[in-house]
Scaffold this active site. Structure first.
Site, PDB file in Angstrom:
ATOM      1  N   GLU A  21      20.473  18.685  58.022  1.00  0.00           N
ATOM      2  CA  GLU A  21      21.397  17.923  57.178  1.00  0.00           C
ATOM      3  C   GLU A  21      21.547  18.625  55.835  1.00  0.00           C
ATOM      4  O   GLU A  21      20.601  19.225  55.317  1.00  0.00           O
ATOM      5  CB  GLU A  21      20.869  16.503  56.987  1.00  0.00           C
ATOM      6  N   ASP A  24      23.228  17.484  52.098  1.00  0.00           N
ATOM      7  CA  ASP A  24      23.721  16.278  51.434  1.00  0.00           C
ATOM      8  C   ASP A  24      24.262  16.537  50.041  1.00  0.00           C
ATOM      9  O   ASP A  24      23.649  17.264  49.252  1.00  0.00           O
ATOM     10  CB  ASP A  24      22.588  15.251  51.256  1.00  0.00           C
ATOM     11  N   GLU A  65      25.192  13.405  47.449  1.00  0.00           N
ATOM     12  CA  GLU A  65      25.262  11.963  47.306  1.00  0.00           C
ATOM     13  C   GLU A  65      25.324  11.611  45.824  1.00  0.00           C
ATOM     14  O   GLU A  65      24.729  12.300  44.994  1.00  0.00           O
ATOM     15  CB  GLU A  65      24.042  11.281  47.924  1.00  0.00           C
TER      16      GLU A  65
END
Length: 296
Positions: free
Chosen positions: A112, A114, A116
């Site tokens: 993953e 990310d 955010e």
């Protein structure tokens, strides 16, 4: 941390949120494709698509206290350059989390990448969280206070992911590099989908969960537009580079590494805007920091 929050996205949908307006530009790989040809939607009864002409889509995702939603790409990618313009929740955004990320799926061995944004009380700066998971190993967060108001206008956020490094950019300014080392885990074999969501992260997002969403401020609105990707499509569940199809223009990013100027902007961001560095969190790693911390 962030990935655990999204593990139960269908459950998150039953928790909360308000309104997201998504303005999404079609990627170069499928310029004539409509939104539903390119994306799957979580919470289809909360989705409204307009101007779906294959060039510029406007997608309204309705989210309230009872339901949230998001979308993810139908294609999976093994390396690429991904960008989007976003205008974040204004006012008191505490407890909200807006995301733009790549993931190979859930599970102990997932990969993953990310970006955010953790909302905050009115007047306080937003926190941009960046993280990398490789073979299920995460906890590699760098967090920054943005040097502008991300709720006042659109800004461009980009992930460049290639076999050498992962580069995070804000308005074309590199703020982080995660480098590949041959003897350490790195996301290089599992194809990943692109995701975008807005959800209730009250239990961890703002001041470690001390500040909850103030629902009197609902509906909340995030806007996405000008989504673009130049990436190698790999829809083979087994992954592996030989199964990838790469478009024209791949050469512009496939070997990209930061030069001295780019490394200088990373150092500037770390020096002036970093609010958390996992490589300095001795409480989290009492037995010693991850190996890459001693090499970067």
């Amino acid at each position: 941390m962030a990935s655990r929050s999204r593990t139960a996205l269908p459950q998150v949908l039953s928790l909360s949120l308000s309104l997201v307006v998504l303005l999404v530009a079609a990627p170069a790989l499928a310029a004539a494709a409509g939104f539903y040809e390119r994306f799957d939607v979580v919470g289809s009864d909360h989705v409204r698509v307009s101007n779906d002409d294959g060039k510029t889509q406007q997608v309204a995702l309705t989210l309230d206290r009872a339901s949230g939603s998001g979308f993810n790409s139908k294609d999976t990618y093994l390396f690429g350059e991904f960008s989007v313009e976003m205008k974040l929740v204004g006012g008191n955004s505490a407890g909200t989390v807006t995301s733009f990320y790549l993931s190979s799926g859930e599970g102990d061995g997932h990969d993953e990448i990310d970006i955010e944004f953790m909302g905050n009380l009115s007047g306080d700066p937003y926190v941009m969280n960046t993280n990398v998971w490789a073979n299920g190993d995460g906890k590699k967060e760098h967090q920054f206070y943005l040097w502008f108001d991300p709720t006042a206008d659109f800004h461009t956020y980009k992930i460049i992911w290639n076999p050498k490094n992962i580069i995070f950019q804000v308005d074309d300014v590199p703020v982080r590099r995660f480098k590949k080392y041959d003897d350490l885990a790195y996301p290089s074999s599992r194809p990943m989908r692109l995701h975008a969501t807005l959800w209730d992260g009250s239990y961890w997002a703002t001041r470690q969960g001390d500040v909850q969403i103030d629902w009197s401020g609902a509906p909340f609105v995030v806007s996405y537009r000008d989504y673009a990707t130049n990436a190698c499509v790999n829809n083979n569940p087994a992954g592996g580079w030989p199964s990838s199809w790469c478009p024209e223009g791949t050469a512009s990013w496939i070997d990209m590494e930061l030069d001295a100027a780019g490394l200088g902007t990373v150092a500037w961001a770390e020096r002036n805007h970093m609010s958390y560095n996992y490589c300095a969190d001795g409480w989290r790693f009492p037995q010693g920091f991850p190996a890459e911390c001693y090499r970067n």
